[in-house]
Design a protein around this motif. Structure first.
Motif, PDB file in Angstrom:
ATOM      1  N   MET A   1       0.841  -1.206   0.000  1.00 58.43           N
ATOM      2  CA  MET A   1       0.000   0.000   0.000  1.00 58.43           C
ATOM      3  C   MET A   1       0.873   1.251   0.000  1.00 58.43           C
ATOM      4  O   MET A   1       1.947   1.271   0.576  1.00 58.43           O
ATOM      5  CB  MET A   1      -0.877  -0.011   1.252  1.00 58.43           C
ATOM      6  CG  MET A   1      -2.131   0.817   1.106  1.00 58.43           C
ATOM      7  SD  MET A   1      -3.012   0.898   2.661  1.00 58.43           S
ATOM      8  CE  MET A   1      -2.430   2.449   3.285  1.00 58.43           C
ATOM      9  N   MET A   2       0.374   2.261  -0.662  1.00 58.71           N
ATOM     10  CA  MET A   2       1.156   3.493  -0.726  1.00 58.71           C
ATOM     11  C   MET A   2       0.876   4.318   0.524  1.00 58.71           C
ATOM     12  O   MET A   2      -0.255   4.563   0.883  1.00 58.71           O
ATOM     13  CB  MET A   2       0.723   4.276  -1.958  1.00 58.71           C
ATOM     14  CG  MET A   2       1.505   5.519  -2.110  1.00 58.71           C
ATOM     15  SD  MET A   2       1.644   5.926  -3.836  1.00 58.71           S
ATOM     16  CE  MET A   2       0.988   7.554  -3.799  1.00 58.71           C
ATOM     17  N   ASN A   3       1.930   4.719   1.215  1.00 57.49           N
ATOM     18  CA  ASN A   3       1.708   5.598   2.355  1.00 57.49           C
ATOM     19  C   ASN A   3       2.345   6.952   2.083  1.00 57.49           C
ATOM     20  O   ASN A   3       2.917   7.173   1.030  1.00 57.49           O
ATOM     21  CB  ASN A   3       2.269   4.978   3.635  1.00 57.49           C
ATOM     22  CG  ASN A   3       3.721   4.616   3.476  1.00 57.49           C
ATOM     23  OD1 ASN A   3       4.441   5.272   2.720  1.00 57.49           O
ATOM     24  ND2 ASN A   3       4.149   3.602   4.156  1.00 57.49           N
ATOM     25  N   ASP A   4       2.243   7.856   3.042  1.00 55.62           N
ATOM     26  CA  ASP A   4       2.740   9.200   2.729  1.00 55.62           C
ATOM     27  C   ASP A   4       4.251   9.230   2.600  1.00 55.62           C
ATOM     28  O   ASP A   4       4.796  10.109   1.956  1.00 55.62           O
ATOM     29  CB  ASP A   4       2.265  10.299   3.692  1.00 55.62           C
ATOM     30  CG  ASP A   4       1.640   9.799   4.952  1.00 55.62           C
ATOM     31  OD1 ASP A   4       0.858   8.857   4.823  1.00 55.62           O
ATOM     32  OD2 ASP A   4       1.913  10.380   6.003  1.00 55.62           O
ATOM     33  N   GLN A   5       4.939   8.231   3.202  1.00 55.45           N
ATOM     34  CA  GLN A   5       6.402   8.234   3.049  1.00 55.45           C
ATOM     35  C   GLN A   5       6.791   7.944   1.604  1.00 55.45           C
ATOM     36  O   GLN A   5       7.675   8.586   1.048  1.00 55.45           O
ATOM     37  CB  GLN A   5       7.020   7.206   3.985  1.00 55.45           C
ATOM     38  CG  GLN A   5       7.388   7.841   5.315  1.00 55.45           C
ATOM     39  CD  GLN A   5       7.795   6.819   6.336  1.00 55.45           C
ATOM     40  OE1 GLN A   5       7.699   5.617   6.109  1.00 55.45           O
ATOM     41  NE2 GLN A   5       8.250   7.299   7.454  1.00 55.45           N
ATOM     42  N   THR A   6       6.110   6.943   1.002  1.00 54.48           N
ATOM     43  CA  THR A   6       6.387   6.639  -0.394  1.00 54.48           C
ATOM     44  C   THR A   6       6.112   7.867  -1.238  1.00 54.48           C
ATOM     45  O   THR A   6       6.884   8.228  -2.129  1.00 54.48           O
ATOM     46  CB  THR A   6       5.476   5.494  -0.896  1.00 54.48           C
ATOM     47  OG1 THR A   6       5.077   4.716   0.197  1.00 54.48           O
ATOM     48  CG2 THR A   6       6.181   4.679  -1.940  1.00 54.48           C
ATOM     49  N   LEU A   7       4.996   8.500  -0.974  1.00 48.74           N
ATOM     50  CA  LEU A   7       4.611   9.675  -1.748  1.00 48.74           C
ATOM     51  C   LEU A   7       5.650  10.778  -1.578  1.00 48.74           C
ATOM     52  O   LEU A   7       6.084  11.393  -2.557  1.00 48.74           O
ATOM     53  CB  LEU A   7       3.237  10.155  -1.286  1.00 48.74           C
ATOM     54  CG  LEU A   7       2.577  11.165  -2.212  1.00 48.74           C
ATOM     55  CD1 LEU A   7       2.337  10.537  -3.571  1.00 48.74           C
ATOM     56  CD2 LEU A   7       1.269  11.654  -1.639  1.00 48.74           C
ATOM     57  N   ASP A   8       6.068  10.991  -0.339  1.00 52.23           N
ATOM     58  CA  ASP A   8       7.103  11.997  -0.086  1.00 52.23           C
ATOM     59  C   ASP A   8       8.347  11.682  -0.903  1.00 52.23           C
ATOM     60  O   ASP A   8       8.954  12.565  -1.501  1.00 52.23           O
ATOM     61  CB  ASP A   8       7.488  12.007   1.403  1.00 52.23           C
ATOM     62  CG  ASP A   8       6.612  12.970   2.184  1.00 52.23           C
ATOM     63  OD1 ASP A   8       5.929  13.775   1.518  1.00 52.23           O
ATOM     64  OD2 ASP A   8       6.611  12.911   3.414  1.00 52.23           O
ATOM     65  N   PHE A   9       8.722  10.386  -0.921  1.00 54.34           N
ATOM     66  CA  PHE A   9       9.901   9.967  -1.643  1.00 54.34           C
ATOM     67  C   PHE A   9       9.748  10.283  -3.135  1.00 54.34           C
ATOM     68  O   PHE A   9      10.628  10.886  -3.752  1.00 54.34           O
ATOM     69  CB  PHE A   9      10.118   8.459  -1.427  1.00 54.34           C
ATOM     70  CG  PHE A   9      11.283   7.911  -2.185  1.00 54.34           C
ATOM     71  CD1 PHE A   9      12.578   8.192  -1.777  1.00 54.34           C
ATOM     72  CD2 PHE A   9      11.097   7.134  -3.318  1.00 54.34           C
ATOM     73  CE1 PHE A   9      13.656   7.703  -2.481  1.00 54.34           C
ATOM     74  CE2 PHE A   9      12.167   6.635  -4.023  1.00 54.34           C
ATOM     75  CZ  PHE A   9      13.461   6.919  -3.609  1.00 54.34           C
ATOM     76  N   ILE A  10       8.602   9.908  -3.690  1.00 57.03           N
ATOM     77  CA  ILE A  10       8.360  10.155  -5.117  1.00 57.03           C
ATOM     78  C   ILE A  10       8.424  11.653  -5.405  1.00 57.03           C
ATOM     79  O   ILE A  10       9.063  12.099  -6.359  1.00 57.03           O
ATOM     80  CB  ILE A  10       6.977   9.588  -5.536  1.00 57.03           C
ATOM     81  CG1 ILE A  10       7.025   8.070  -5.474  1.00 57.03           C
ATOM     82  CG2 ILE A  10       6.616  10.045  -6.940  1.00 57.03           C
ATOM     83  CD1 ILE A  10       5.691   7.393  -5.679  1.00 57.03           C
ATOM     84  N   ILE A  11       7.785  12.439  -4.564  1.00 59.83           N
ATOM     85  CA  ILE A  11       7.790  13.890  -4.788  1.00 59.83           C
ATOM     86  C   ILE A  11       9.211  14.422  -4.718  1.00 59.83           C
ATOM     87  O   ILE A  11       9.629  15.222  -5.564  1.00 59.83           O
ATOM     88  CB  ILE A  11       6.890  14.595  -3.749  1.00 59.83           C
ATOM     89  CG1 ILE A  11       5.432  14.207  -4.001  1.00 59.83           C
ATOM     90  CG2 ILE A  11       7.029  16.099  -3.861  1.00 59.83           C
ATOM     91  CD1 ILE A  11       4.489  14.735  -2.963  1.00 59.83           C
ATOM     92  N   ASP A  12       9.989  13.939  -3.730  1.00 63.17           N
ATOM     93  CA  ASP A  12      11.371  14.412  -3.622  1.00 63.17           C
ATOM     94  C   ASP A  12      12.165  14.063  -4.877  1.00 63.17           C
ATOM     95  O   ASP A  12      12.932  14.878  -5.384  1.00 63.17           O
ATOM     96  CB  ASP A  12      12.038  13.814  -2.382  1.00 63.17           C
ATOM     97  CG  ASP A  12      11.551  14.502  -1.116  1.00 63.17           C
ATOM     98  OD1 ASP A  12      10.933  15.583  -1.256  1.00 63.17           O
ATOM     99  OD2 ASP A  12      11.761  13.975  -0.012  1.00 63.17           O
ATOM    100  N   GLU A  13      11.973  12.828  -5.387  1.00 60.16           N
ATOM    101  CA  GLU A  13      12.657  12.423  -6.618  1.00 60.16           C
ATOM    102  C   GLU A  13      12.282  13.360  -7.769  1.00 60.16           C
ATOM    103  O   GLU A  13      13.124  13.807  -8.536  1.00 60.16           O
ATOM    104  CB  GLU A  13      12.235  10.998  -7.006  1.00 60.16           C
ATOM    105  CG  GLU A  13      12.745   9.941  -6.063  1.00 60.16           C
ATOM    106  CD  GLU A  13      14.163   9.523  -6.412  1.00 60.16           C
ATOM    107  OE1 GLU A  13      14.344   8.842  -7.425  1.00 60.16           O
ATOM    108  OE2 GLU A  13      15.079   9.916  -5.664  1.00 60.16           O
TER     109      GLU A  13
END
Ligand SMILES: Nc1ncnc2c1ncn2[C@@H]1O[C@H](COP(=O)(O)OP(=O)(O)OP(=O)(O)O)[C@@H](O)[C@H]1O
Ligand SMILES: [Mg+2]
Length: 376
Positions: free
Chosen positions: A1-13
């Protein structure tokens, strides 16, 4: 499941990638600008050269004309001149003509080069402009990623918290049912079983001993029935005070507070001070305010060991304010407990009503809960 950490990581990338492109484009723009400057200098030099070459050409042309005239004259009067002289004029004219052709060719080349540079300058100018435009646009994208997208993460976080809260409510409901069944089991059910037993004893006492003793036994049984009734009423009342629908908020709160005092054998004193407009509110406000005050009072009773609790409520045209103050232990508000839903539930209830909750607590001094609800 996607959590906000994954999302944060993607946004940072993404931010990294976009920032790199921004740098690259900035460099392209810078390089183009430098080349532009260089070409501009070159252009100036060529322009000077063009002028020189034209002037030179004109000079040679003039000389060529003179030389031709002289050749014509020599040709007309060839007897007057020696062969060598004639050849010299010929050679001179030919040389000048060749020189002129070369100059004109050079002029042509220079002009071509100048035009070419001018074209390249135009292109470069466009490139610089485009690069600047792109850098601007990329800055917008970066802003979007940095600010707005981070907000998305927050929103998702909020939504997750809400979802978690939903689960907690279900858990709390389950807990409430368990508490209720335990209360019924320990209280009224036990008492009724006892009463049944006692009634048999009364029966036996009546037959085997004396009427007086049986009457005594009956009295104690009656008191037991009374406390069962009290207990059942209390449980029903905790579930939903029927008085709220029948009598309204202020009398229900008053009754509730008296019951609490009695139930706790007057270990503390509760004062109730209602102010302002009388009359009924929409039932959603009455229920909410009752529950909010009930939870706050329960917290004071359960956690604070107070001497005094003061409940104030003011009803105005457009809002209701309630405060619940105790002089008990106080607590650290920032210290969140895992299995505590009371204050969380109050916040949720108030959010639905657009209201506000302020808790002011000082350890060793007491706690004041302030509830503000707008009416519309
Ligand atoms: N008036 C008060 N005085 C002292 N401590 C308080 C007071 N109100 C709340 N607290 C502290 O804050 C905690 C959280 O309160 P909250 O009402 O959210 O949960 P709870 O009362 O522990 O459990 P629940 O309300 O779900 O039955 C309490 O456990 C208690 O430690
Ligand atoms: Mg509580």
């Amino acid at each position: 499941m996607m959590n906000d950490q994954t999302l944060d990581f993607i946004i940072d990338e993404m931010i990294d990638a976009v920032e790199n492109s921004k740098d690259e484009i900035f460099h392209i723009g810078e390089d183009s600008r430098q080349e532009y400057e260089k070409l501009l200098e070159e252009l100036e030099a060529i322009k000077v050269q063009v002028v020189d070459v034209i002037e030179d050409g004109d000079e040679i042309e003039r000389k060529t004309k003179l030389s031709r005239t002289r050749l014509l004259e020599v040709n007309k009067n060839f007897r007057k001149y020696s062969e060598d002289e004639i050849r010299a004029v010929y050679d001179q004219t030919h040389k000048l003509q060749t020189e002129l052709t070369m100059k004109r060719e050079k002029e042509h080349t220079l002009r071509d080069k100048r035009d070419d540079i001018q074209r390249r300058l135009q292109n470069l100018e466009q490139t610089v402009e485009r690069a600047e435009g792109l850098v601007g646009k990329i800055s917008v994208v970066l802003n979007y990623l940095n600010e707005d997208f981070k907000q998305v993460t927050e929103l998702i976080h909020d939504a997750e918290e809400k979802q978690e809260f939903g689960l907690k409510i279900i858990e709390a409901q389950e807990e409430e049912r368990r508490r209720l069944s335990r209360e019924m089991h320990d209280g009224p059910a036990q008492m009724l079983a006892n009463i049944l037993l006692r009634s048999e004893i009364v029966d036996r006492t009546f037959r085997e001993r004396s009427v007086d003793e049986a009457i005594e036994e009956m009295k104690s049984m009656r008191s037991m029935v009374r406390s069962s009734l009290y207990e059942v009423r209390r449980i029903i009342y905790d579930l939903r005070p029927m008085a709220l629908d029948d009598l309204g908020l202020v009398p229900t709160i008053r009754k509730y507070l008296t019951t609490i005092e009695e139930y706790n054998h007057n270990q503390f004193e509760i004062k109730f001070e209602p102010f302002g407009k009388e009359g009924r509110l929409n039932s959603k406000y009455e229920v909410a305010l009752f529950r909010l005050i009930q939870e706050s009072v329960q917290n004071a009773v359960k956690h604070a060991e107070p001497k005094n609790i003061v409940v104030k409520m003011e009803t105005c045209k457009n809002f209701v304010t309630a405060s619940i103050q105790d002089d008990g232990k106080g607590f650290d508000i920032s210290n969140k407990k895992d299995k505590s839903f009371g204050i969380l539930g109050m916040r949720e209830r108030l959010e639905i009503l657009d209201g506000k909750l302020t808790i002011d607590s000082k350890e060793g001094v007491g706690t004041k809960v302030l509830i503000q609800v707008p009416l519309n």
